[in-house]
Design an enzyme around this catalytic site. Sequence first.
Site, mmCIF file in Angstrom:
data_model
loop_
_atom_site.group_PDB
_atom_site.id
_atom_site.type_symbol
_atom_site.label_atom_id
_atom_site.label_comp_id
_atom_site.label_asym_id
_atom_site.label_seq_id
_atom_site.Cartn_x
_atom_site.Cartn_y
_atom_site.Cartn_z
ATOM 1 N N ASP A 170 44.027 41.055 29.479
ATOM 2 C CA ASP A 170 43.304 42.199 30.045
ATOM 3 C C ASP A 170 44.307 43.303 30.346
ATOM 4 O OD1 ASP A 170 41.340 43.775 31.083
ATOM 5 O OD2 ASP A 170 40.807 42.451 32.741
ATOM 6 N N ASP A 208 39.781 46.884 26.005
ATOM 7 C CA ASP A 208 40.975 46.518 26.754
ATOM 8 C C ASP A 208 41.062 45.046 27.139
ATOM 9 O OD1 ASP A 208 38.878 46.664 28.521
ATOM 10 O OD2 ASP A 208 40.016 47.627 30.120
ATOM 11 N N GLU A 209 40.246 44.184 26.568
ATOM 12 C CA GLU A 209 40.379 42.766 26.894
ATOM 13 C C GLU A 209 39.900 41.902 25.737
ATOM 14 O OE1 GLU A 209 37.819 41.014 29.895
ATOM 15 O OE2 GLU A 209 36.530 42.790 29.857
#
Length: 421
Positions: free
Chosen positions: A29, A123-124
Amino acid sequence: MSRKQQLHRPGPQPGPPADDTGCHILHVDMDAFFVSVELLERPELRGRPVIVGGAGPRGVVSAASYEARTFGVHSAMPMTRARRLCPRAVVLPVSHGKYARVSAAVFEIFRSITPLVEGLSLDEAFLDVAGARRRLGRPARIAQLIREQVRDQQGITCSVGVASTKFIAKLASTRCKPDGLLVVPAGGAVDFLHPLPVASLWGVGERTEEHLTRLGLRTVGQLARVPLATLQRELGTAMGAHLHELAWGRDPREVVPHTPDKSIGAEETFDTDVDDPEVIRRSLLRLAEKTGERLRASGNAGRTVSVKLRMANFKTITRSRTLSEPTDLARVIYVTACELYEAAGLERVRLRLVGVRVENLGPAGEAPRQLAFDEPERGWREAERAMDQVAHRFGRGAVRPAALVRRATDGDGRDGRDGRQ
């Protein structure tokens, strides 16, 4: 930062890594991703409270730096409230094209480690590194390698949870934020889980949490000790069984690589309700430009264009049209969106929000293209790709359609910056 993220104290894992035997699932993350990307171009803002989002009275927070979060600012919060909580914060507009480019580079790092990458957002992602152990070492070492490569190649940080299941790995990455690494041993999942609040469990929203609290169940451990039949009677058969399994650390789901985007689009909430068709069309043009840029950045084209129109009373309608061939051109998206708006019969109805979206996506390189009789072989597609290159080098707003270069007397109350989704 979500409500569940606020339940955990951030910070990297203290001491040496725990035993990672059997822990082949990683959850990676990025830390305050949108803000981190903006700070690459604005290093003078490091250490200051920074918020990314819409600056208008109806804007919302898309991301907040950790300095801003100490004041209680978090994503999805109304910007007006965020400004009251942190009046000294620097507010920056959203730049999705910029984030998509950095995200693509980060995911290339992931895929250099293992082909089993399941992206959850820009983003993860989950990674299954079982097949990479012989080449790269133990899972904790691979997690550290990912952190180093993201930092060295992209200049941003990430936090990594290492566990035997997806659920525990995601919780672990949240627990060690920012810029941390946390291994939860396969045999220690229950000890890790049971002290946590029940809201840590996937599927426990605010209403379910309130229900569990009324039953006296505040921690995962307390819920785990409730008989399954009792949970199912109180929460329903499926939810009761789901939470019972998670409370004991059982999560059989595998990492599913490459879940393709189902649609790409953008929305805009007006500062005040708008009934001027010209202002609406100008908004549709802005949104079509964003959508086309995001399509090209993702390498996709789509066949179906839809518009979302939300009225002042919050009633929302959508209209869509399937094109004869896929497109990633803002010009085509805009013309279609305007036709859908006009066909909806809302040209003098006050609107609160408009949105543009393209669906039925596929690789742009595989999309057939038929030139119209009066269309030159080179034109709009090349022009829009050239605009992408200029925006990448000089920033959004360096080049834009003339209709979006507005006079000071324009009535939509916006200053031309890309400030709200």
